[in-house]
Motif scaffolding. Structure first.
Motif, PDB file in Angstrom:
ATOM      1  N   VAL A   1       0.825  -1.210   0.000  1.00  0.00           N
ATOM      2  CA  VAL A   1       0.000   0.000   0.000  1.00  0.00           C
ATOM      3  C   VAL A   1       0.862   1.264   0.000  1.00  0.00           C
ATOM      4  CG1 VAL A   1      -1.617   1.362   1.392  1.00  0.00           C
ATOM      5  CG2 VAL A   1      -2.053  -1.063   0.987  1.00  0.00           C
ATOM      6  N   PRO A   2       1.935   1.378   0.824  1.00  0.00           N
ATOM      7  CA  PRO A   2       2.754   2.602   0.771  1.00  0.00           C
ATOM      8  C   PRO A   2       3.339   2.860  -0.610  1.00  0.00           C
ATOM      9  CG  PRO A   2       3.284   1.322   2.728  1.00  0.00           C
ATOM     10  CD  PRO A   2       2.400   0.468   1.889  1.00  0.00           C
TER      11      PRO A   2
ATOM     12  N   VAL B   1       0.510   4.100  -2.963  1.00  0.00           N
ATOM     13  CA  VAL B   1       0.112   5.482  -2.661  1.00  0.00           C
ATOM     14  C   VAL B   1       1.152   6.461  -3.197  1.00  0.00           C
ATOM     15  CG1 VAL B   1      -0.256   7.137  -0.791  1.00  0.00           C
ATOM     16  CG2 VAL B   1      -1.290   4.871  -0.661  1.00  0.00           C
ATOM     17  N   LEU B   2       2.442   6.128  -3.032  1.00  0.00           N
ATOM     18  CA  LEU B   2       3.493   7.023  -3.517  1.00  0.00           C
ATOM     19  C   LEU B   2       3.465   7.135  -5.041  1.00  0.00           C
ATOM     20  CD1 LEU B   2       5.960   8.788  -2.990  1.00  0.00           C
ATOM     21  CD2 LEU B   2       7.362   6.715  -3.062  1.00  0.00           C
ATOM     22  N   ARG B   3       3.219   6.012  -5.729  1.00  0.00           N
ATOM     23  CA  ARG B   3       3.217   6.032  -7.193  1.00  0.00           C
ATOM     24  C   ARG B   3       2.027   6.792  -7.757  1.00  0.00           C
ATOM     25  NH1 ARG B   3       4.900   0.472  -6.726  1.00  0.00           N
ATOM     26  NH2 ARG B   3       2.722  -0.159  -6.999  1.00  0.00           N
TER      27      ARG B   3
ATOM     28  N   PRO C   1      -3.019   9.097   0.937  1.00  0.00           N
ATOM     29  CA  PRO C   1      -1.832   9.964   0.924  1.00  0.00           C
ATOM     30  C   PRO C   1      -1.980  11.155   1.857  1.00  0.00           C
ATOM     31  CG  PRO C   1      -3.162  10.348  -1.026  1.00  0.00           C
ATOM     32  CD  PRO C   1      -3.805   9.200  -0.304  1.00  0.00           C
ATOM     33  N   ILE C   2      -0.865  11.577   2.441  1.00  0.00           N
ATOM     34  CA  ILE C   2      -0.783  12.827   3.197  1.00  0.00           C
ATOM     35  C   ILE C   2      -0.105  13.836   2.281  1.00  0.00           C
ATOM     36  CG2 ILE C   2       0.110  13.954   5.263  1.00  0.00           C
ATOM     37  CD1 ILE C   2       0.241  11.176   6.570  1.00  0.00           C
ATOM     38  N   VAL C   3      -0.878  14.770   1.763  1.00  0.00           N
ATOM     39  CA  VAL C   3      -0.370  15.728   0.780  1.00  0.00           C
ATOM     40  C   VAL C   3      -0.150  17.068   1.471  1.00  0.00           C
ATOM     41  CG1 VAL C   3      -0.804  16.875  -1.414  1.00  0.00           C
ATOM     42  CG2 VAL C   3      -1.608  14.528  -1.062  1.00  0.00           C
ATOM     43  N   VAL C   4       1.094  17.528   1.442  1.00  0.00           N
ATOM     44  CA  VAL C   4       1.467  18.797   2.084  1.00  0.00           C
ATOM     45  C   VAL C   4       2.068  19.701   1.024  1.00  0.00           C
ATOM     46  CG1 VAL C   4       2.837  19.888   3.881  1.00  0.00           C
ATOM     47  CG2 VAL C   4       1.891  17.603   4.258  1.00  0.00           C
TER      48      VAL C   4
ATOM     49  N   ARG D   1       2.781  18.129  -2.404  1.00  0.00           N
ATOM     50  CA  ARG D   1       3.660  16.958  -2.517  1.00  0.00           C
ATOM     51  C   ARG D   1       3.167  15.871  -1.569  1.00  0.00           C
ATOM     52  NH1 ARG D   1       7.255  16.942   1.895  1.00  0.00           N
ATOM     53  NH2 ARG D   1       7.198  18.900   3.099  1.00  0.00           N
ATOM     54  N   VAL D   2       3.397  14.618  -1.973  1.00  0.00           N
ATOM     55  CA  VAL D   2       2.995  13.482  -1.137  1.00  0.00           C
ATOM     56  C   VAL D   2       4.037  13.330  -0.037  1.00  0.00           C
ATOM     57  CG1 VAL D   2       2.437  11.044  -1.075  1.00  0.00           C
ATOM     58  CG2 VAL D   2       1.845  12.385  -3.086  1.00  0.00           C
ATOM     59  N   TRP D   3       3.697  13.770   1.153  1.00  0.00           N
ATOM     60  CA  TRP D   3       4.613  13.751   2.299  1.00  0.00           C
ATOM     61  C   TRP D   3       4.737  12.352   2.879  1.00  0.00           C
ATOM     62  CZ3 TRP D   3       4.096  12.452   7.414  1.00  0.00           C
ATOM     63  CH2 TRP D   3       5.048  12.926   8.300  1.00  0.00           C
ATOM     64  N   GLY D   4       3.614  11.654   2.923  1.00  0.00           N
ATOM     65  CA  GLY D   4       3.602  10.319   3.521  1.00  0.00           C
ATOM     66  C   GLY D   4       2.242   9.665   3.309  1.00  0.00           C
ATOM     67  N   THR D   5       1.928   8.683   4.117  1.00  0.00           N
ATOM     68  CA  THR D   5       0.659   7.975   3.982  1.00  0.00           C
ATOM     69  C   THR D   5       0.167   7.525   5.350  1.00  0.00           C
ATOM     70  OG1 THR D   5      -0.461   6.078   2.982  1.00  0.00           O
ATOM     71  CG2 THR D   5       1.844   5.777   3.579  1.00  0.00           C
ATOM     72  N   THR D   6      -1.134   7.484   5.484  1.00  0.00           N
ATOM     73  CA  THR D   6      -1.783   6.927   6.667  1.00  0.00           C
ATOM     74  C   THR D   6      -2.326   5.555   6.302  1.00  0.00           C
ATOM     75  OG1 THR D   6      -2.400   9.142   7.415  1.00  0.00           O
ATOM     76  CG2 THR D   6      -3.549   7.291   8.413  1.00  0.00           C
ATOM     77  N   ILE D   7      -1.999   4.544   7.079  1.00  0.00           N
ATOM     78  CA  ILE D   7      -2.325   3.165   6.727  1.00  0.00           C
ATOM     79  C   ILE D   7      -3.073   2.501   7.876  1.00  0.00           C
ATOM     80  CG2 ILE D   7      -1.363   0.899   6.141  1.00  0.00           C
ATOM     81  CD1 ILE D   7       0.987   2.305   4.901  1.00  0.00           C
ATOM     82  N   VAL D   8      -4.097   1.716   7.529  1.00  0.00           N
ATOM     83  CA  VAL D   8      -4.757   0.845   8.488  1.00  0.00           C
ATOM     84  C   VAL D   8      -4.695  -0.574   7.936  1.00  0.00           C
ATOM     85  CG1 VAL D   8      -6.286   2.621   9.397  1.00  0.00           C
ATOM     86  CG2 VAL D   8      -7.039   1.265   7.459  1.00  0.00           C
ATOM     87  N   GLY D   9      -4.514  -1.540   8.821  1.00  0.00           N
ATOM     88  CA  GLY D   9      -4.406  -2.930   8.393  1.00  0.00           C
ATOM     89  C   GLY D   9      -5.235  -3.840   9.272  1.00  0.00           C
TER      90      GLY D   9
END
Length: 519
Positions: free
Chosen positions: A223-224, A227-229, A262-265, A268-276
């Protein structure tokens, strides 16, 4: 007993009919039991009463629980049992009379009526069950929505009061895990080298942990990486056959599926929030949208923190540049103008000594000029001290002791600084102390000032209190406002309390590490 009755009614009036074999057994059992009851009634209660209605009970029960075919068969079998019982023991030579056909017909009518009523009852029961399930689903949705809104409010409150990332990130992971009832929730930050680092995580007790600070490669299927791609929410319903080291690590954690947003700041895509989740079934279809609600708040918190850091760094650079300029001016005054004035004074003294005795008037004029030059030099020296505190060259402690000695109001100094501190912190503390002592002397009508200075590895604290008249208004004093800006430019805080008639107290807290972005 009530639970058993409810389960029996649910079994008979359920949306689907029970299996046929139990129905046949039930029908046969009712016929045998009804025949026994009719026999006992005829032999011991009312010998001349036929009691044919007893056989209708089994027909009604079978009609309520099973289909029309078994109901008709049960009805005919019950009628034949009743006819046989009436003609007992001459059953083998029993002639089928018109009366017997009437009994069979009535039984069939009762069977059809019972089947129809049972169908209506079954339909109503199904409708009631459907409405109950819809009501429960609606209540669950409202409860979930209320929980999520409450969680979002809690996170939004943290963001609004400019909480640090160390407070916001774990709170988001905790709230996500609680609201979505998942085994794992985390925030990952993308790195320039193509990896991702876990910056906050919340694991279900009993699940293998994924520690904060763990670095993961983004090659393969995860998933990370998705999301980045794409820069969009992504999901993996099963990591069972996913390729890549990250997918292997996720399988080792016992997670079967995951959803990320995605966490967009600042574009730009700064990071991601993930639940599993470790459950075999996929996460609900609305998981992406619910996770995205939290990522928006995370992005706001990050943007606010970055903006605050940039502002603090900018202010610190301005303060540092101003200090450098003051230092240059002070050095230029000391090494240039002051030295020239001293040199001129010496030359004039030499000229004064060479003046003949008969020219006393000229000697007096030269002496007066020398005295004037000395006064100008002293004035210039005082001005240079105000431009930049040169006495800080020996450290903050000696500089504050000098300030205390020069103060017109007695100062009790409690000093707990035994080492050199960063120059920016020393200069700021010196100016704060100088302004506070000046105000105590000029405006507060104080008779005593208590000052305490202490420093640990990370923070310098300066506390100054006088016994003056209080009532100071910092909004009307540009000096205090400037000092507050200087302290905050270093990432510190300054608090001032000045109740009327109860003196003025000042507390400055100055971090000893430079703000990010300041050289």
């Amino acid at each position: 007993m009530r639970s058993l009755r409810a389960r029996l009614v649910s079994l008979l009036l359920g949306p689907t009919a029970p299996p046929l074999a139990p129905g046949i057994a039930v029908a046969a059992g009712f016929i045998v039991a009804e025949t026994l009851v009719v026999y006992l009634l005829n032999t011991r209660v009312a010998p001349h009463v036929q009691f044919g209605q007893v056989y209708l009970l089994g027909v009604v029960v079978v009609a309520a629980g099973w289909g029309l075919g078994l109901t008709v068969i049960t009805s005919v079998a019950s009628s034949l049992a009743f006819i046989c019982f009436q003609n007992w023991p001459a059953v083998s030579s029993l002639p089928i009379r018109v009366y017997d056909w009437v009994v069979i017909a009535i039984s069939l009518v009762v069977a059809l009526s019972a089947h129809t009523l049972a169908g209506l009852a079954r339909t109503r029961a199904a409708d009631a069950d459907r409405r109950r399930r819809e009501a429960e689903e609606s209540r669950d949705q409202l409860r979930v929505l209320a929980e999520q809104q409450a969680a979002l409010r809690r996170v939004a409150t943290l963001v609004a009061r400019a909480a640090t990332s160390g407070e916001v990130f774990p709170a988001v992971a905790e709230e996500l895990a609680r609201c979505l009832r998942v085994h794992y929730a985390a925030l990952w930050r993308y790195q320039p080298d193509g990896t991702a680092i876990v910056v906050a995580a919340r694991d279900e007790p009993g699940v293998t942990k994924m520690p904060v600070g763990t670095r993961f490669s983004l090659e393969g299927e995860s998933v990370p990486a998705m999301v980045l791609r794409t820069g969009r929410p992504a999901r993996v319903d099963s990591y069972e056959n996913a390729a890549g080291s990250t997918a292997v690590r996720i399988r080792e954690l016992g997670l079967r599926g995951a959803v990320g947003a995605p966490i967009v700041v600042n574009g730009r895509v700064w990071g991601t929030t993930i639940v599993g989740s470790s459950r075999p079934e996929p996460l609900p279809a609305d998981t992406e949208a619910r996770v995205a609600d939290f990522t928006d708040l995370v992005a706001t918190a990050i943007a606010n923190a970055e903006a605050h850091a940039e502002l603090t760094a900018s202010r610190a650079r301005i303060v540092a540049a101003a200090d450098d300029a003051r230092r240059r001016i002070e050095r230029d005054l000391h090494d240039g103008a002051q030295q020239r004035l001293v040199s001129l004074g010496l030359e004039l003294r030499s000229a004064e000594a060479s003046v003949p005795t008969e020219l006393d008037a000229l000697r007096g004029q030269i002496s007066h000029i020398v005295s004037g030059l000395t006064g100008v030099s002293e004035d210039l020296q005082e001005i240079s001290r105000g431009i930049h505190p040169a006495i800080l060259s020996k450290g903050l402690g000696p500089a504050l002791k000098t300030l205390a000695r020069r103060s017109t109001v007695p100062v009790e100094l409690d000093l707990h600084v035994d080492r050199r501190l960063p120059e920016s912190a020393e200069v700021t503390a010196y100016y704060v102390a100088a302004e506070a002592l000046t105000n105590s002397a000029k405006h507060a009508q104080a008779s005593q000032v208590n000052a305490r200075v202490e420093a640990d590895r990370a923070t310098l604290r300066l506390s100054i209190r006088d016994d003056g008249i209080g009532g100071a208004d910092i909004c009307r004093g540009s000096g205090i406002i400037g000092l507050i800006d200087r302290v905050e430019a270093l990432g510190g805080r300054m608090e001032i309390a000045s109740p009327a008639g109860d003196g003025t107290s000042l507390l400055a807290t100055i971090p000893l590490e430079k703000p990010e972005g300041v050289d």
